[in-house]
Design a protein around this motif. Structure first.
Motif, short mmCIF file in Angstrom:
data_model
loop_
_atom_site.label_atom_id
_atom_site.label_comp_id
_atom_site.label_asym_id
_atom_site.label_seq_id
_atom_site.Cartn_x
_atom_site.Cartn_y
_atom_site.Cartn_z
N GLU A 21 -42.54 -67.66 76.67
CA GLU A 21 -43.71 -68.45 76.30
C GLU A 21 -43.27 -69.71 75.59
OE1 GLU A 21 -46.58 -66.51 73.73
OE2 GLU A 21 -47.95 -68.24 73.82
N ASN A 27 -49.46 -72.42 76.81
CA ASN A 27 -50.80 -72.31 76.21
C ASN A 27 -51.63 -73.53 76.57
OD1 ASN A 27 -50.68 -69.84 74.30
ND2 ASN A 27 -48.80 -70.97 73.83
N GLU A 78 -51.77 -69.73 79.90
CA GLU A 78 -52.44 -68.82 78.97
C GLU A 78 -53.76 -69.44 78.52
OE1 GLU A 78 -50.09 -67.13 75.84
OE2 GLU A 78 -48.60 -66.35 77.26
N ASP A 110 -55.01 -64.81 77.03
CA ASP A 110 -54.30 -64.70 75.76
C ASP A 110 -55.21 -64.05 74.72
OD1 ASP A 110 -52.27 -65.03 73.94
OD2 ASP A 110 -52.44 -67.22 73.80
N LYS A 126 -53.02 -60.28 77.93
CA LYS A 126 -52.08 -60.25 76.83
C LYS A 126 -52.79 -59.68 75.61
CE LYS A 126 -48.37 -63.21 75.40
NZ LYS A 126 -47.90 -64.60 75.29
#
Ligand code: C2E
Ligand code: CA
Ligand code: CA
Ligand code: CA
Length: 278
Positions: free
Chosen positions: A57, A116, A148, A178, A199
């Motif tokens: 990530e 993200n 995400e 996420d 997640k």
């Protein structure tokens, strides 16, 4: 709070000014940081249950010349309020793809990177096209990228979110929800959206082996994801006990300080080399 008494009024007014001024100063500083390329990506490795490196990530940091490394919690909110999140988010995405491409060209395995995405980025009408062109620019297949998103972003954008997700999914980019479990409780959207991964939020992982509510929630999320054909990632894994429980329940991928902290680019490259030698 505003009273006819002049002194009191001035007191509150000054305090608000201080706060607003601090925010403006941070915003100006952040704008400068973007120009001076002080925002850098760290990468946190993700492992499957056999210990194989299967992902990473990208997590942004601010390499401040005077204040050192600043974590995203201190500047992402200001970036979001000021609109700077658009250039910032684009920078993070392109840096992640540039790093991935460089590692791949150096003969290292192509391990997907998760990025993200904030609500404002996702709401851009040309978001999917921007992602496509960034992948093309770095010569990477769409399967090398995971985005995400959060539950609230998908709920808020409604039909438009479905359209953009459709475009991304057609492109071949993978979508992760996420912080799953912390947003809206409506689960209906899960079957309408092309989502590949859930997640589990770290707040559930923290007490997974000691708090029976969290135990039940984590088990339910894993079963829900698997029933819908999704992969399930647990984040914030810090202890052997947490890991053992998650493995027993069938989580697919783990990420957390137990395995690795987020790493600067050079150290992430070492983790990729170690994965080859393994
Ligand atoms: P997140 O997406 O939920 O990222 C996970 C956070 O948990 C990261 O914090 C990571 O360093 C931390 N973490 C990882 N393993 C563990 C662990 O075992 N224990 C604990 N206690 N924490 C762990 P970080 O890097 O400070 O990022 C905080 C948040 O900032 C992220 O939460 C994400 O919402 C946001 N963020 C970071 N980078 C970006 C970005 O490029 N764009 C956007 N829009 N937001 C970002
Ligand atoms: Ca994340
Ligand atoms: Ca998260
Ligand atoms: Ca989080």
């Amino acid at each position: 709070v505003i009273r006819s008494d002049g002194e009191t009024y001035r007191f509150y007014s000054n305090e608000m000014n201080d706060e607003a001024q601090a925010r403006l100063a941070l915003e100006a500083d952040l704008r400068r940081a973007l120009e001076r390329r002080e925002l850098i990506n760290h990468y946190q490795p993700q492992y499957d249950m056999t210990g194989a490196l299967v992902g990473m990530e990208a997590l942004v940091r601010w390499q401040h010349p005077a204040r050192g490394l600043i974590s995203p919690g201190a500047f992402i909110p200001v970036a979001e309020e000021s609109g700077l999140i658009l250039p910032l988010g684009d920078r993070v995405l392109r840096q992640a793809l540039a790093d991935l491409s460089a590692w791949h060209q150096a003969g290292l395995p192509l391990v997907p990177v998760a990025v993200n995405i904030s609500a404002a980025q996702f709401a851009q009408t040309d978001f999917a096209e921007n992602v496509r062109s960034a992948l093309e620019q770095h010569g990477l297949p769409p399967s090398a990228l995971e985005l995400e998103l959060t539950e609230s972003m998908l709920m808020r954008e409604g039909e438009e979110a479905i359209r953009v997700l459709g475009q991304l999914s057609e492109l071949g980019v993978r979508i992760t929800i996420d912080d799953f479990g912390t947003g809206y409780s409506s689960l209906g959207y899960l079957k309408r959206f092309p989502v590949h991964t859930l997640k589990i939020d770290q707040s559930f992982v923290r007490h997974v082996h000691t708090d029976s509510n969290d135990t039940i929630i984590v088990r339910a999320i894993i079963n829900l994801g698997h029933s819908l054909g999704m992969s399930v990632v647990a984040e914030g894994v810090e202890t052997d006990e947490q890991f053992t429980y998650l493995r027993g329940e069938g989580a697919d991928v783990v990420q957390g300080f137990l395995f690795s902290r987020p790493l600067p680019r050079e150290e992430m490259e070492c983790a990729l080399r170690a994965a080859v030698d393994r």
